[in-house]
Design a protein around this motif. Structure first.
Motif, PDB file in Angstrom:
ATOM      1  N   GLU A  53       0.837  -1.206   0.000  1.00  0.00           N
ATOM      2  CA  GLU A  53       0.000   0.000   0.000  1.00  0.00           C
ATOM      3  C   GLU A  53       0.869   1.253   0.000  1.00  0.00           C
ATOM      4  OE1 GLU A  53      -3.826  -1.827   2.504  1.00  0.00           O
ATOM      5  OE2 GLU A  53      -2.479  -0.337   3.417  1.00  0.00           O
ATOM      6  N   LEU A  54       1.907   1.208   0.816  1.00  0.00           N
ATOM      7  CA  LEU A  54       2.790   2.379   0.911  1.00  0.00           C
ATOM      8  C   LEU A  54       3.503   2.625  -0.411  1.00  0.00           C
ATOM      9  CD1 LEU A  54       3.750   4.424   2.991  1.00  0.00           C
ATOM     10  CD2 LEU A  54       5.675   2.902   3.517  1.00  0.00           C
ATOM     11  N   THR A  55       3.940   1.548  -1.031  1.00  0.00           N
ATOM     12  CA  THR A  55       4.649   1.675  -2.315  1.00  0.00           C
ATOM     13  C   THR A  55       3.727   2.261  -3.391  1.00  0.00           C
ATOM     14  OG1 THR A  55       5.854  -0.302  -1.688  1.00  0.00           O
ATOM     15  CG2 THR A  55       6.025   0.372  -3.989  1.00  0.00           C
ATOM     16  N   SER A  56       2.527   1.753  -3.428  1.00  0.00           N
ATOM     17  CA  SER A  56       1.592   2.249  -4.446  1.00  0.00           C
ATOM     18  C   SER A  56       1.217   3.702  -4.173  1.00  0.00           C
ATOM     19  CB  SER A  56       0.343   1.367  -4.478  1.00  0.00           C
ATOM     20  OG  SER A  56      -0.326   1.469  -3.267  1.00  0.00           O
ATOM     21  N   LEU A  57       1.116   4.069  -2.929  1.00  0.00           N
ATOM     22  CA  LEU A  57       0.775   5.434  -2.550  1.00  0.00           C
ATOM     23  C   LEU A  57       1.878   6.397  -2.970  1.00  0.00           C
ATOM     24  CD1 LEU A  57      -1.658   6.620  -1.047  1.00  0.00           C
ATOM     25  CD2 LEU A  57      -0.259   6.627   1.021  1.00  0.00           C
ATOM     26  N   LEU A  58       3.110   5.983  -2.741  1.00  0.00           N
ATOM     27  CA  LEU A  58       4.254   6.831  -3.099  1.00  0.00           C
ATOM     28  C   LEU A  58       4.328   6.998  -4.627  1.00  0.00           C
ATOM     29  CD1 LEU A  58       6.998   5.521  -0.627  1.00  0.00           C
ATOM     30  CD2 LEU A  58       5.983   7.804  -0.710  1.00  0.00           C
ATOM     31  N   ALA A  59       4.069   5.907  -5.315  1.00  0.00           N
ATOM     32  CA  ALA A  59       4.135   5.955  -6.786  1.00  0.00           C
ATOM     33  C   ALA A  59       3.079   6.908  -7.342  1.00  0.00           C
ATOM     34  CB  ALA A  59       3.932   4.547  -7.331  1.00  0.00           C
ATOM     35  N   THR A  60       1.891   6.847  -6.787  1.00  0.00           N
ATOM     36  CA  THR A  60       0.804   7.719  -7.219  1.00  0.00           C
ATOM     37  C   THR A  60       1.145   9.172  -6.940  1.00  0.00           C
ATOM     38  OG1 THR A  60      -0.678   5.942  -6.552  1.00  0.00           O
ATOM     39  CG2 THR A  60      -1.696   8.044  -7.062  1.00  0.00           C
ATOM     40  N   ALA A  61       1.705   9.432  -5.808  1.00  0.00           N
ATOM     41  CA  ALA A  61       2.039  10.796  -5.415  1.00  0.00           C
ATOM     42  C   ALA A  61       3.119  11.372  -6.329  1.00  0.00           C
ATOM     43  CB  ALA A  61       2.502  10.791  -3.966  1.00  0.00           C
ATOM     44  N   ASN A  62       4.070  10.586  -6.746  1.00  0.00           N
ATOM     45  CA  ASN A  62       5.151  11.036  -7.617  1.00  0.00           C
ATOM     46  C   ASN A  62       4.615  11.396  -8.999  1.00  0.00           C
ATOM     47  OD1 ASN A  62       7.118  10.902  -5.735  1.00  0.00           O
ATOM     48  ND2 ASN A  62       7.726   8.771  -6.237  1.00  0.00           N
ATOM     49  N   GLU A  63       3.626  10.597  -9.429  1.00  0.00           N
ATOM     50  CA  GLU A  63       3.095  10.841 -10.783  1.00  0.00           C
ATOM     51  C   GLU A  63       2.244  12.114 -10.836  1.00  0.00           C
ATOM     52  OE1 GLU A  63       0.915   7.331 -11.767  1.00  0.00           O
ATOM     53  OE2 GLU A  63       2.741   6.102 -11.980  1.00  0.00           O
ATOM     54  N   THR A  64       1.436  12.415  -9.878  1.00  0.00           N
ATOM     55  CA  THR A  64       0.452  13.508  -9.931  1.00  0.00           C
ATOM     56  C   THR A  64       1.050  14.844  -9.567  1.00  0.00           C
ATOM     57  OG1 THR A  64      -0.191  12.897  -7.693  1.00  0.00           O
ATOM     58  CG2 THR A  64      -1.531  12.026  -9.490  1.00  0.00           C
ATOM     59  N   THR A  65       1.552  15.108  -8.459  1.00  0.00           N
ATOM     60  CA  THR A  65       2.024  16.428  -8.018  1.00  0.00           C
ATOM     61  C   THR A  65       3.476  16.370  -7.626  1.00  0.00           C
ATOM     62  OG1 THR A  65       1.257  15.884  -5.817  1.00  0.00           O
ATOM     63  CG2 THR A  65      -0.209  17.227  -7.164  1.00  0.00           C
ATOM     64  N   PRO A  66       4.312  17.011  -8.512  1.00  0.00           N
ATOM     65  CA  PRO A  66       5.720  17.039  -8.121  1.00  0.00           C
ATOM     66  C   PRO A  66       5.885  17.958  -6.917  1.00  0.00           C
ATOM     67  CG  PRO A  66       5.383  18.299 -10.125  1.00  0.00           C
ATOM     68  CD  PRO A  66       4.072  17.664  -9.825  1.00  0.00           C
ATOM     69  N   PRO A  67       6.736  17.689  -6.101  1.00  0.00           N
ATOM     70  CA  PRO A  67       6.908  18.505  -4.907  1.00  0.00           C
ATOM     71  C   PRO A  67       7.350  19.918  -5.246  1.00  0.00           C
ATOM     72  CG  PRO A  67       8.679  16.917  -5.131  1.00  0.00           C
ATOM     73  CD  PRO A  67       7.699  16.601  -6.204  1.00  0.00           C
ATOM     74  N   LYS A  68       6.635  20.857  -4.593  1.00  0.00           N
ATOM     75  CA  LYS A  68       6.937  22.271  -4.820  1.00  0.00           C
ATOM     76  C   LYS A  68       8.223  22.619  -4.109  1.00  0.00           C
ATOM     77  CE  LYS A  68       4.749  26.755  -4.251  1.00  0.00           C
ATOM     78  NZ  LYS A  68       3.603  27.456  -3.649  1.00  0.00           N
ATOM     79  N   ALA A  69       9.131  23.270  -4.872  1.00  0.00           N
ATOM     80  CA  ALA A  69      10.411  23.617  -4.265  1.00  0.00           C
ATOM     81  C   ALA A  69      10.214  24.711  -3.252  1.00  0.00           C
ATOM     82  CB  ALA A  69      11.382  24.094  -5.350  1.00  0.00           C
ATOM     83  N   VAL A  70      10.847  24.522  -2.185  1.00  0.00           N
ATOM     84  CA  VAL A  70      10.698  25.509  -1.119  1.00  0.00           C
ATOM     85  C   VAL A  70      11.585  26.707  -1.428  1.00  0.00           C
ATOM     86  CG1 VAL A  70      10.958  25.920   1.329  1.00  0.00           C
ATOM     87  CG2 VAL A  70      10.236  23.682   0.485  1.00  0.00           C
ATOM     88  N   SER A  71      10.953  27.912  -1.503  1.00  0.00           N
ATOM     89  CA  SER A  71      11.738  29.112  -1.812  1.00  0.00           C
ATOM     90  C   SER A  71      12.370  29.659  -0.549  1.00  0.00           C
ATOM     91  CB  SER A  71      10.814  30.166  -2.424  1.00  0.00           C
ATOM     92  OG  SER A  71       9.726  30.402  -1.571  1.00  0.00           O
TER      93      SER A  71
END
Lengths: 168, 128
Positions: free
Chosen positions: B98-116
């Motif tokens: 479950e954790l692996t699939s969750l991480l994979a989904t998160a990577n595909e949809t919203t790339p992490p916003k770079a902290v300014s």
């Protein structure tokens, strides 16, 4: 030091014999009871070790056994009157005719007494015990022992007056 | 003791028959011979228990019954504990998937916003 059975017999059998014969008025019963006393002592020497006075303990044992026998016999035969009339030889035979008559009369008079009075009189006159010692031996209060003695002696005196007339 | 009593007391009682001595003593000795042998001494723990053997026996029986009832009655967590190792392993594997699939989904949809940097964030606030 613990006495052997032989020493116990030689020291006390005569007193026990006279006491038992006076109580039971029967030689065969006396023999059985005397044997029972010594068998009991042989089985349970510890009973004697705890006793303060060997003679008193043996007399008490003999008295208890005699009471049991007298009760059994009374229940079985109801021969009290016949028993009183038997008057077995409880005293040594005398050569003198008058003395022999006195002894036979005394034996007959004793036989007429109730067993409890006879026991007290025997222990007082022939064992020389005090009323306290008699009371302890028979398991009765000293006053009871004294009163039984007086009643018994009065009866004997009354009964033997014709023969012992000169003695008051 | 008066004269009458003394006279009576002087009357000698009959002597015990001499022939009785041997027989009576033999009978007494045979009582010693036939006396049952003394019971062997009990061990200390048994001596301690001996005064109330029935009570101690009843207590022991009660404990046996309690133990038997306890062993026979299934406990509420008994089935879980019985298969606990297998369950735990499958649970871990499942959670990992479950954790692996969750991480994979998160990577595909919203790339992490770079902290300014903090200074640029202040500029943004002022501009707004």
């Amino acid at each position: 030091m613990r006495e052997s059975l032989e020493e116990l017999y030689d020291g006390h059998a005569q007193a026990l014999f006279a006491f038992l014969l006076n109580l039971t008025r029967n030689e065969a019963d006396t023999r059985d009871l005397l044997q029972e006393v010594f068998c009991k002592i042989a089985r349970r020497r510890d009973l004697l070790d705890d006793a303060r006075d060997t003679r008193a303990f043996l007399l008490r044992t003999a008295h208890n056994l005699a009471l049991d026998l007298i009760r059994r016999r009374a229940a079985r035969e109801r021969k009290h009157d016949a028993l009183a009339g038997e008057s077995p030889a409880v005293f040594e035979p005398a050569d003198d005719l008058d003395e022999r008559r006195c002894r036979e009369a005394l034996a007959a008079a004793l036989a007429e007494l109730p067993e409890e009075q006879r026991a007290v009189i025997h222990l007082k006159l022939w064992e020389g015990l005090t009323f306290e010692a008699i009371a302890e031996t028979l398991g009765i209060p000293p006053n009871t022992a004294a009163s039984r003695y007086r009643y018994g002696i009065d009866k004997l005196r009354e009964r033997l007056r014709p023969i012992y007339g000169e003695l008051r | 003791m008066n004269e009458f009593e003394k006279r009576i007391a002087e009357t000698p009682p009959r002597r015990v028959p001499a022939a009785w001595r041997q027989d009576i003593l033999a009978a007494a000795r045979s009582e010693i011979a036939t006396e049952p042998a003394p019971r062997p001494a009990r061990p200390g723990w048994l001596e301690w228990l001996w005064p109330r053997p029935v009570a101690w026996g009843a207590l022991a029986a009660a404990w046996v019954v309690i133990f038997a009832l306890h062993a026979a009655t299934p406990s509420p967590s008994g089935s879980q504990t019985a298969s606990a190792p297998g369950n735990t392993l499958s649970l871990i594997v499942k959670r990992q998937q479950e954790l692996t699939s969750l991480l994979a989904t998160a990577n595909e949809t919203t790339p992490p916003k770079a902290v300014s940097p903090r200074s640029e964030r202040r500029r943004d606030i002022n501009a707004a």
